[in-house]
Structure formats: structure tokens, C-alpha cells
Scaffold this active site. Structure first.
Site, PDB file in Angstrom:
ATOM      1  N   ASN A  52       0.489  -1.535  -0.366  1.00 21.64           N
ATOM      2  CA  ASN A  52      -0.510  -0.281   0.056  1.00 21.64           C
ATOM      3  C   ASN A  52       1.134   0.973   0.122  1.00 21.64           C
ATOM      4  O   ASN A  52       1.694   1.614   1.405  1.00 21.64           O
ATOM      5  CB  ASN A  52      -0.642   0.237   1.049  1.00 21.64           C
ATOM      6  CG  ASN A  52      -2.312  -0.770   0.919  1.00 21.64           C
ATOM      7  OD1 ASN A  52      -2.438  -1.971   0.372  1.00 21.64           O
ATOM      8  ND2 ASN A  52      -2.153  -1.762   2.347  1.00 21.64           N
TER       9      ASN A  52
ATOM     10  N   HIS B  43       6.045  -1.041   3.743  1.00 20.89           N
ATOM     11  CA  HIS B  43       6.212  -2.766   3.872  1.00 20.89           C
ATOM     12  C   HIS B  43       5.293  -3.162   2.898  1.00 20.89           C
ATOM     13  O   HIS B  43       4.726  -2.846   2.310  1.00 20.89           O
ATOM     14  CB  HIS B  43       4.729  -2.569   5.205  1.00 20.89           C
ATOM     15  CG  HIS B  43       4.001  -2.039   5.431  1.00 20.89           C
ATOM     16  ND1 HIS B  43       4.442  -0.336   5.684  1.00 20.89           N
ATOM     17  CD2 HIS B  43       3.019  -2.426   5.359  1.00 20.89           C
ATOM     18  CE1 HIS B  43       2.940  -0.262   5.427  1.00 20.89           C
ATOM     19  NE2 HIS B  43       2.089  -1.484   5.455  1.00 20.89           N
TER      20      HIS B  43
ATOM     21  N   HIS C 113       3.495  -6.374   2.452  1.00 23.78           N
ATOM     22  CA  HIS C 113       2.093  -7.310   2.974  1.00 23.78           C
ATOM     23  C   HIS C 113       2.088  -8.765   2.344  1.00 23.78           C
ATOM     24  O   HIS C 113       1.974  -9.035   1.427  1.00 23.78           O
ATOM     25  CB  HIS C 113       0.743  -7.131   2.931  1.00 23.78           C
ATOM     26  CG  HIS C 113      -0.116  -5.455   3.046  1.00 23.78           C
ATOM     27  ND1 HIS C 113      -0.632  -5.731   4.461  1.00 23.78           N
ATOM     28  CD2 HIS C 113       0.563  -5.029   3.151  1.00 23.78           C
ATOM     29  CE1 HIS C 113      -0.512  -4.095   4.814  1.00 23.78           C
ATOM     30  NE2 HIS C 113      -0.355  -4.189   4.745  1.00 23.78           N
TER      31      HIS C 113
HETATM   32  P1  DGP Z   1      -0.950  -0.418   6.036  1.00 23.86           P
HETATM   33  O1  DGP Z   1      -2.140   0.130   5.761  1.00 23.86           O
HETATM   34  O2  DGP Z   1      -0.761  -0.952   3.992  1.00 23.86           O
HETATM   35  O3  DGP Z   1       0.153   0.333   6.186  1.00 23.86           O
HETATM   36  O4  DGP Z   1      -0.545  -1.497   6.598  1.00 23.86           O
HETATM   37  C1  DGP Z   1      -0.265  -0.993   8.042  1.00 23.86           C
HETATM   38  C2  DGP Z   1      -0.429  -1.992   8.859  1.00 23.86           C
HETATM   39  O5  DGP Z   1       0.265  -2.828  10.212  1.00 23.86           O
HETATM   40  C3  DGP Z   1      -2.355  -3.170   8.677  1.00 23.86           C
HETATM   41  O6  DGP Z   1      -1.999  -4.089   8.397  1.00 23.86           O
HETATM   42  C4  DGP Z   1      -2.375  -3.234  10.623  1.00 23.86           C
HETATM   43  C5  DGP Z   1      -0.295  -3.689  10.993  1.00 23.86           C
HETATM   44  N1  DGP Z   1       0.467  -2.743  12.174  1.00 23.86           N
HETATM   45  C6  DGP Z   1      -0.339  -1.589  12.338  1.00 23.86           C
HETATM   46  N2  DGP Z   1       0.614  -1.986  13.356  1.00 23.86           N
HETATM   47  C7  DGP Z   1       0.772  -2.405  13.981  1.00 23.86           C
HETATM   48  C8  DGP Z   1       1.416  -2.961  15.108  1.00 23.86           C
HETATM   49  O7  DGP Z   1       1.668  -2.828  16.140  1.00 23.86           O
HETATM   50  N3  DGP Z   1       1.781  -4.941  15.355  1.00 23.86           N
HETATM   51  C9  DGP Z   1       2.084  -5.185  14.073  1.00 23.86           C
HETATM   52  N4  DGP Z   1       1.914  -6.778  14.330  1.00 23.86           N
HETATM   53  N5  DGP Z   1       1.261  -5.063  13.085  1.00 23.86           N
HETATM   54  C10 DGP Z   1       0.506  -3.364  13.142  1.00 23.86           C
END
Ligand code: DGP
Length: 115
Positions: free
Chosen positions: A88, A101, A103
Site C-alpha cells: 500500500n 512494508h 504484506h
Molecule cells: P498499511 O495499511 O499497508 O499501512 O498496513 C499497516 C498494517 O500494519 C496493518 O495491516 C496493521 C498493521 N499494524 C499496525 N500496527 C501494528 C502493530 O503495532 N503491530 C503489528 N504486528 N502490526 C501492526
């Protein structure tokens, strides 16, 4: 200098995460709000906020991350059935955490197109 994010805190072990792989360049951990039975995030340790901020000097790093996704898919048992890799990129792309990142999603049949 980019702003710190929650992922920076995970890299520095300031907050916990279910880490599935780490090397000198990258970290992979399970998404806190999984959208599929397997949902792992692969991040560079270098704090690149979004794909648009990557440059030619990141070429090797980005290739490394993609190959890591491939290896993780095998390790996590979703390679044979297939999986999806998503970046994203920016606000309209649905990015909410501004630390680049990838996914890795799998473990179920995924729909297309995304919303
Ligand atoms: P995006 O929408 O592409 O920026 O995805 C961010 C992702 O990060 C979302 O799917 C949820 C994940 N996320 C957010 N905060 C945390 C966290 O504190 N720990 C973990 N493991 N994932 C997180």
C-alpha cells in the site's frame, strides 16, 4: 530524516511483535489485524516511509525483501496454494503506517479486485 513509526518501535523491540524472521536488512512479523489466515509484514530496517521515497540505492534492499517474502511463503506453508504480496503506497493506496512494508497474505482464496 523520516518520522518514527510503530514499526521503528518493533525493530528496536520497544513494543512486542510476533517476529517470524529477521536478518541484518529486514524484519518479518505477523500483522496485528490479519486479513487472511497467514498475514505477515516484511519491513526494511532502514526507515523508508513509502515506496515513493525509495531510490536507486535501495534496489538491492527491495529485491532482498521480495525474495524474503518468497522464502517466508515457503516456510509458512502457503507457497504451493499461492498467496498475494501487497504494498500500500501512500494515502490513496491505503497505507496507514509510514514505514515501507510488504504484506504477505495467504491461507485462503483471495478476491480480486481489491476494494
Ligand atoms: P498499511 O495499511 O499497508 O499501512 O498496513 C499497516 C498494517 O500494519 C496493518 O495491516 C496493521 C498493521 N499494524 C499496525 N500496527 C501494528 C502493530 O503495532 N503491530 C503489528 N504486528 N502490526 C501492526
Amino acid at each position: 530524516m523520516s518520522a518514527d513509526t510503530i514499526f521503528g518501535k518493533i525493530i528496536r523491540r520497544e513494543i512486542p511483535a510476533d517476529i517470524v524472521y529477521e536478518d541484518e536488512l529486514c524484519l518479518a512479523f505477523r500483522d496485528i489485524t490479519p486479513q487472511a489466515p497467514t498475514h505477515v509484514l516484511v519491513i526494511p530496517k532502514k526507515p523508508i516511509p513509502k515506496l515513493a521515497d525509495a531510490s536507486a540505492e535501495d534496489k538491492e534492499l527491495l529485491g532482498h525483501m521480495l525474495l524474503m517474502v518468497k522464502s517466508l511463503a515457503e516456510q509458512l506453508g502457503i507457497a504451493e496454494d499461492g498467496y498475494r504480496v501487497v504494498i500500500n503506497a501512500g494515502t490513496d493506496g491505503g497505507q496507514t503506517v509510514f514505514h515501507l512494508h510488504m504484506h504477505l497474505l495467504g491461507g485462503r482464496s483471495l478476491q480480486w479486485p481489491p476494494g
